[in-house]
Design an enzyme around this catalytic site. Structure first.
Site, PDB file in Angstrom:
ATOM      1  N   HIS A  18      58.843  77.899  13.238  1.00 27.31           N
ATOM      2  CA  HIS A  18      59.959  78.003  12.129  1.00 27.31           C
ATOM      3  C   HIS A  18      61.200  76.601  13.076  1.00 27.31           C
ATOM      4  O   HIS A  18      61.813  75.904  12.586  1.00 27.31           O
ATOM      5  CB  HIS A  18      60.364  79.300  12.240  1.00 27.31           C
ATOM      6  CG  HIS A  18      59.563  79.922  11.836  1.00 27.31           C
ATOM      7  ND1 HIS A  18      58.948  81.420  11.737  1.00 27.31           N
ATOM      8  CD2 HIS A  18      58.753  80.283  10.037  1.00 27.31           C
ATOM      9  CE1 HIS A  18      58.108  81.818  10.994  1.00 27.31           C
ATOM     10  NE2 HIS A  18      58.214  80.728   9.487  1.00 27.31           N
ATOM     11  N   LYS A  42      56.442  95.707   2.705  1.00 27.37           N
ATOM     12  CA  LYS A  42      56.035  96.217   3.944  1.00 27.37           C
ATOM     13  C   LYS A  42      56.619  96.035   4.822  1.00 27.37           C
ATOM     14  O   LYS A  42      57.645  95.371   5.123  1.00 27.37           O
ATOM     15  CB  LYS A  42      54.871  94.639   3.707  1.00 27.37           C
ATOM     16  CG  LYS A  42      53.750  94.969   4.271  1.00 27.37           C
ATOM     17  CD  LYS A  42      52.721  93.144   3.925  1.00 27.37           C
ATOM     18  CE  LYS A  42      53.459  92.532   4.183  1.00 27.37           C
ATOM     19  NZ  LYS A  42      52.649  91.730   4.056  1.00 27.37           N
ATOM     20  N   ARG A  91      51.623  73.640   6.447  1.00 33.51           N
ATOM     21  CA  ARG A  91      50.638  73.719   7.311  1.00 33.51           C
ATOM     22  C   ARG A  91      49.338  72.893   7.022  1.00 33.51           C
ATOM     23  O   ARG A  91      48.512  72.226   7.179  1.00 33.51           O
ATOM     24  CB  ARG A  91      50.818  74.655   8.578  1.00 33.51           C
ATOM     25  CG  ARG A  91      51.601  74.792   9.040  1.00 33.51           C
ATOM     26  CD  ARG A  91      51.902  77.066   9.445  1.00 33.51           C
ATOM     27  NE  ARG A  91      51.315  76.808   8.719  1.00 33.51           N
ATOM     28  CZ  ARG A  91      51.669  78.684   8.469  1.00 33.51           C
ATOM     29  NH1 ARG A  91      51.813  79.492   9.395  1.00 33.51           N
ATOM     30  NH2 ARG A  91      52.176  79.312   7.057  1.00 33.51           N
ATOM     31  N   SER A 128      53.138  83.233  12.299  1.00 30.24           N
ATOM     32  CA  SER A 128      53.814  84.604  12.360  1.00 30.24           C
ATOM     33  C   SER A 128      52.705  85.431  12.879  1.00 30.24           C
ATOM     34  O   SER A 128      52.284  85.819  13.959  1.00 30.24           O
ATOM     35  CB  SER A 128      54.812  84.862  11.604  1.00 30.24           C
ATOM     36  OG  SER A 128      56.071  84.046  11.749  1.00 30.24           O
TER      37      SER A 128
HETATM   38  P1  ADP Z   1      56.310  83.841   4.307  1.00 33.37           P
HETATM   39  O1  ADP Z   1      56.099  85.582   4.733  1.00 33.37           O
HETATM   40  O2  ADP Z   1      58.152  83.668   3.030  1.00 33.37           O
HETATM   41  O3  ADP Z   1      55.400  82.517   4.234  1.00 33.37           O
HETATM   42  P2  ADP Z   1      56.595  82.995   7.220  1.00 33.37           P
HETATM   43  O4  ADP Z   1      57.603  83.490   8.204  1.00 33.37           O
HETATM   44  O5  ADP Z   1      55.132  83.012   7.464  1.00 33.37           O
HETATM   45  O6  ADP Z   1      57.045  83.340   5.504  1.00 33.37           O
HETATM   46  O7  ADP Z   1      57.075  81.940   6.716  1.00 33.37           O
HETATM   47  C1  ADP Z   1      58.419  80.671   5.968  1.00 33.37           C
HETATM   48  C2  ADP Z   1      58.022  78.965   6.131  1.00 33.37           C
HETATM   49  O8  ADP Z   1      58.052  79.008   7.142  1.00 33.37           O
HETATM   50  C3  ADP Z   1      56.834  78.689   5.389  1.00 33.37           C
HETATM   51  O9  ADP Z   1      56.766  77.892   3.979  1.00 33.37           O
HETATM   52  C4  ADP Z   1      56.221  78.329   6.137  1.00 33.37           C
HETATM   53  O10 ADP Z   1      54.545  77.435   5.218  1.00 33.37           O
HETATM   54  C5  ADP Z   1      56.832  77.572   6.661  1.00 33.37           C
HETATM   55  N1  ADP Z   1      55.804  77.835   8.511  1.00 33.37           N
HETATM   56  C6  ADP Z   1      55.391  78.683   9.040  1.00 33.37           C
HETATM   57  N2  ADP Z   1      55.166  78.196  10.026  1.00 33.37           N
HETATM   58  C7  ADP Z   1      55.174  77.098  10.309  1.00 33.37           C
HETATM   59  C8  ADP Z   1      54.438  76.279  11.472  1.00 33.37           C
HETATM   60  N3  ADP Z   1      54.428  76.689  12.468  1.00 33.37           N
HETATM   61  N4  ADP Z   1      55.170  75.097  10.774  1.00 33.37           N
HETATM   62  C9  ADP Z   1      55.441  74.258  10.070  1.00 33.37           C
HETATM   63  N5  ADP Z   1      56.223  75.521   8.918  1.00 33.37           N
HETATM   64  C10 ADP Z   1      56.124  76.488   8.962  1.00 33.37           C
END
Ligand code: ADP
Length: 155
Positions: A18, A42, A91, A128
């Site tokens: 992020h 959730k 990703r 995450s």
């Molecule tokens: P959500 O539940 O909305 O997917 P996340 O916190 O998992 O929320 O992810 C937010 C954004 O960040 C999403 O677009 C996800 O694809 C992107 N993202 C998460 N991890 C990575 C990473 N390691 N590299 C690039 N983008 C990421």
């Protein structure tokens, strides 16, 4: 006029993946608004209030990064803060398909466009959920989190 982009997500927790997206978006926009989505169904792993504290601590010295929480539709929140673009990361092909659908619907319904940045290869396998799982099994997760992450708030 200041060009802002909204970066919505769960950020449970906010990872180096992020942070990499935020850093790259700051080269394209004047301001990045990180928005932690509140999911009524959730509770998540880390309480939303704690996530806000953690992410704000990371960006405390960067006035170009704001950290907020929101509930409801992302595009409604984007409108409410006057932002015309959403930032998302991709990703994998799975991410790609999901993001393409969301971006398409959001643009058709509201005119808000989505800027997609492809994951830096260093973080392409980082999520995450992986970090949560490692923490669950008592592993050290600091290598996946940005510097200055307030880990004491995490069980
Ligand atoms: P959500 O539940 O909305 O997917 P996340 O916190 O998992 O929320 O992810 C937010 C954004 O960040 C999403 O677009 C996800 O694809 C992107 N993202 C998460 N991890 C990575 C990473 N390691 N590299 C690039 N983008 C990421």
């Amino acid at each position: 006029m200041k060009k802002s982009v909204l970066f919505p997500g769960s950020f449970d927790p906010f990872t180096l993946g992020h942070a990499n997206l935020v850093a790259r978006a700051l080269a394209l926009f004047d301001e990045v608004v990180i928005a932690v989505g509140i999911n009524e169904q959730k509770a998540g792993w880390i309480p939303v209030e704690t996530r806000l504290i953690q992410i704000r601590a990371i960006y405390k010295d960067d006035a170009r990064v704001r950290v907020e929480s929101y509930s409801g539709l992302t595009t409604d929140f984007a409108h409410s803060i006057g932002t015309k673009a959403i930032l998302r990361g991709v990703r994998t092909v799975k991410d790609f398909e999901y993001e393409m659908q969301m971006a398409d619907v959001n643009r058709q319904l509201t005119g808000i466009d989505t800027v997609v940045l492809f994951a830096d290869p260093r973080y392409a396998s980082l999520s995450s959920s992986l970090v949560r799982e490692l923490a669950h099994f008592g592993k050290d997760i600091t290598a996946f989190l940005p510097e200055g992450f307030l880990l004491k708030n995490v069980d």
